[in-house]
Design a protein around this motif. Structure first.
Motif, PDB file in Angstrom:
ATOM      1  N   PHE A 182       0.830  -1.208   0.000  1.00 29.57           N
ATOM      2  CA  PHE A 182       0.000   0.000   0.000  1.00 29.57           C
ATOM      3  C   PHE A 182       0.860   1.251   0.000  1.00 29.57           C
ATOM      4  N   GLN A 183       1.894   1.277   0.813  1.00 27.58           N
ATOM      5  CA  GLN A 183       2.752   2.453   0.900  1.00 27.58           C
ATOM      6  C   GLN A 183       3.488   2.725  -0.405  1.00 27.58           C
ATOM      7  N   GLN A 184       3.806   1.672  -1.148  1.00 33.63           N
ATOM      8  CA  GLN A 184       4.500   1.844  -2.425  1.00 33.63           C
ATOM      9  C   GLN A 184       3.653   2.563  -3.468  1.00 33.63           C
ATOM     10  N   ARG A 185       2.351   2.557  -3.293  1.00 31.34           N
ATOM     11  CA  ARG A 185       1.473   3.257  -4.236  1.00 31.34           C
ATOM     12  C   ARG A 185       1.728   4.767  -4.239  1.00 31.34           C
ATOM     13  N   PHE A 186       2.261   5.280  -3.154  1.00 25.37           N
ATOM     14  CA  PHE A 186       2.470   6.723  -3.024  1.00 25.37           C
ATOM     15  C   PHE A 186       3.763   7.200  -3.680  1.00 25.37           C
ATOM     16  N   GLU A 187       4.657   6.291  -3.974  1.00 20.68           N
ATOM     17  CA  GLU A 187       5.955   6.678  -4.527  1.00 20.68           C
ATOM     18  C   GLU A 187       5.784   7.392  -5.871  1.00 20.68           C
ATOM     19  N   ASP A 188       6.415   8.552  -5.999  1.00 21.58           N
ATOM     20  CA  ASP A 188       6.412   9.389  -7.208  1.00 21.58           C
ATOM     21  C   ASP A 188       5.082  10.089  -7.465  1.00 21.58           C
ATOM     22  N   GLU A 189       4.122   9.977  -6.540  1.00 20.47           N
ATOM     23  CA  GLU A 189       2.900  10.771  -6.668  1.00 20.47           C
ATOM     24  C   GLU A 189       3.235  12.241  -6.400  1.00 20.47           C
ATOM     25  N   LYS A 190       2.400  13.147  -6.916  1.00 19.66           N
ATOM     26  CA  LYS A 190       2.592  14.577  -6.734  1.00 19.66           C
ATOM     27  C   LYS A 190       1.633  15.094  -5.658  1.00 19.66           C
ATOM     28  N   ILE A 191       2.058  16.108  -4.914  1.00 19.21           N
ATOM     29  CA  ILE A 191       1.194  16.686  -3.888  1.00 19.21           C
ATOM     30  C   ILE A 191       0.525  17.976  -4.353  1.00 19.21           C
ATOM     31  N   PHE A 192       1.001  18.547  -5.469  1.00 18.78           N
ATOM     32  CA  PHE A 192       0.363  19.725  -6.053  1.00 18.78           C
ATOM     33  C   PHE A 192      -0.339  19.328  -7.342  1.00 18.78           C
ATOM     34  N   ASP A 193      -1.505  19.944  -7.604  1.00 23.48           N
ATOM     35  CA  ASP A 193      -2.178  19.653  -8.864  1.00 23.48           C
ATOM     36  C   ASP A 193      -1.614  20.538  -9.965  1.00 23.48           C
ATOM     37  N   SER A 194      -2.154  20.425 -11.163  1.00 20.28           N
ATOM     38  CA  SER A 194      -1.615  21.148 -12.322  1.00 20.28           C
ATOM     39  C   SER A 194      -1.776  22.654 -12.200  1.00 20.28           C
ATOM     40  N   ALA A 195      -2.667  23.093 -11.315  1.00 14.75           N
ATOM     41  CA  ALA A 195      -2.873  24.528 -11.113  1.00 14.75           C
ATOM     42  C   ALA A 195      -2.025  25.082  -9.981  1.00 14.75           C
ATOM     43  N   GLY A 196      -1.235  24.220  -9.351  1.00 20.49           N
ATOM     44  CA  GLY A 196      -0.368  24.677  -8.270  1.00 20.49           C
ATOM     45  C   GLY A 196      -1.014  24.651  -6.901  1.00 20.49           C
ATOM     46  N   ASN A 197      -2.168  23.990  -6.792  1.00 17.69           N
ATOM     47  CA  ASN A 197      -2.833  23.865  -5.497  1.00 17.69           C
ATOM     48  C   ASN A 197      -2.277  22.668  -4.728  1.00 17.69           C
TER      49      ASN A 197
ATOM     50  N   SER B 201      -2.840  15.939   3.553  1.00 13.36           N
ATOM     51  CA  SER B 201      -3.077  17.316   3.102  1.00 13.36           C
ATOM     52  C   SER B 201      -3.047  18.297   4.270  1.00 13.36           C
ATOM     53  N   GLU B 202      -3.605  17.900   5.430  1.00 14.00           N
ATOM     54  CA  GLU B 202      -3.652  18.801   6.576  1.00 14.00           C
ATOM     55  C   GLU B 202      -2.259  19.105   7.110  1.00 14.00           C
ATOM     56  N   ARG B 203      -1.410  18.086   7.198  1.00 12.99           N
ATOM     57  CA  ARG B 203      -0.071  18.320   7.727  1.00 12.99           C
ATOM     58  C   ARG B 203       0.816  19.073   6.733  1.00 12.99           C
ATOM     59  N   LEU B 204       0.741  18.714   5.465  1.00 13.34           N
ATOM     60  CA  LEU B 204       1.635  19.321   4.480  1.00 13.34           C
ATOM     61  C   LEU B 204       1.418  20.831   4.344  1.00 13.34           C
ATOM     62  N   LYS B 205       0.179  21.272   4.441  1.00 10.56           N
ATOM     63  CA  LYS B 205      -0.100  22.693   4.192  1.00 10.56           C
ATOM     64  C   LYS B 205       0.616  23.609   5.181  1.00 10.56           C
ATOM     65  N   HIS B 206       0.933  23.088   6.370  1.00 10.38           N
ATOM     66  CA  HIS B 206       1.593  23.916   7.378  1.00 10.38           C
ATOM     67  C   HIS B 206       3.068  24.162   7.057  1.00 10.38           C
ATOM     68  N   TYR B 207       3.596  23.430   6.092  1.00  7.83           N
ATOM     69  CA  TYR B 207       5.007  23.579   5.739  1.00  7.83           C
ATOM     70  C   TYR B 207       5.211  24.510   4.547  1.00  7.83           C
TER      71      TYR B 207
END
Length: 241
Positions: free
Chosen positions: A166-181, A220-226
């Motif tokens: 399950f954790q391997q599914r996250f590898e190389d995923e992006k955290i920002f969308d194409s609009a920069g959100n 998403s909640e934790r990342l936004k604080h950084y």
């Protein structure tokens, strides 16, 4: 005293309870330093795992010192609080504080010439707390790796978040969308995106929708604080969704 009397039985029972309680208390106190060190080493192992460094517990400290170049305790505005030991920050306690008063630990790693940012995570699953770490590559967008754990999710269902597959599914995923959100990585039931690493989503665990939603929200909640820190350190110009 008559050994067959009720008084003798009562006194004997009290003495035995006190003796056993004292032995257990002494044992627990004696083992506490060992337990604390095991927790420290396991934490180091999990942080290193997100950047592809797998080590035995006994080797955790040596490798942690080798690969982790910075441990930063961030304030909400992205500045570092030099008075706080980032490694000792307890997210369970921090989450009970107002957002602007929390401390946000960050680990900066360097592995084979590549730089990574490792962020601790904590949220809620179906039954209790879930937590873990997510590492980002130097572009502060691409996921290098994740580690998840839980307190009480159901074995074979939500408890599967601890599994490598399950954790391997996250590898190389992006955290920002194409609009920069900043959208993080969503755990999606019935996901049909195949191996698309640009859709900010991974396939959910069958029968574990609420735990999957907890993982989604936690990331998403934790990342936004950084973002304040990353915007200060890089040329990032992003919106927060």
């Amino acid at each position: 005293m008559n050994r067959n009397s009720n008084a003798y039985t009562f006194i004997f029972a009290i003495v035995m309870v006190l003796v056993v309680a004292s032995v257990l208390a002494f044992t627990a106190t004696s083992l506490q330093p060992i337990q604390n060190e095991n927790v420290r080493q396991e934490k180091m192992q999990n942080i290193l795992r997100t950047v592809g460094v797998e080590v035995e517990r006994a080797e955790a400290k040596e490798n942690f010192d080798k690969y982790i170049k910075q441990e930063i305790a961030l304030r909400a505005d992205g500045t570092a609080d030099e008075s706080v030991d980032a490694f000792k920050v307890d997210l369970a306690k921090e989450l009970k504080r107002p957002v602007d008063k929390q401390i946000y630990p960050l680990y900066v790693a360097e592995v084979e010439g590549e730089k990574y940012y490792i962020i601790p995570l904590r949220g809620s699953g179906l039954w209790d707390a879930i937590w873990g770490y997510i590492s980002l590559k130097d572009d502060v967008n691409t996921v290098k790796g994740v580690v998840f754990d839980h307190k009480g999710e159901t074995t074979g269902l939500g408890g599967e978040i601890t599994k490598a597959w399950f954790q391997q599914r996250f590898e190389d995923e992006k955290i920002f969308d194409s609009a920069g959100n900043l959208v993080g990585v969503s755990v999606v039931k019935g996901y049909g995106g195949g191996n698309d690493k640009d859709d900010n989503a991974v396939d959910a665990i069958s029968g574990a929708t609420i735990t999957g939603d907890g993982v989604t929200n936690m990331i998403s909640e934790r990342l936004k604080h950084y973002l304040p820190y990353f915007e200060e350190q890089t040329d990032m110009k992003v919106a927060v969704k």
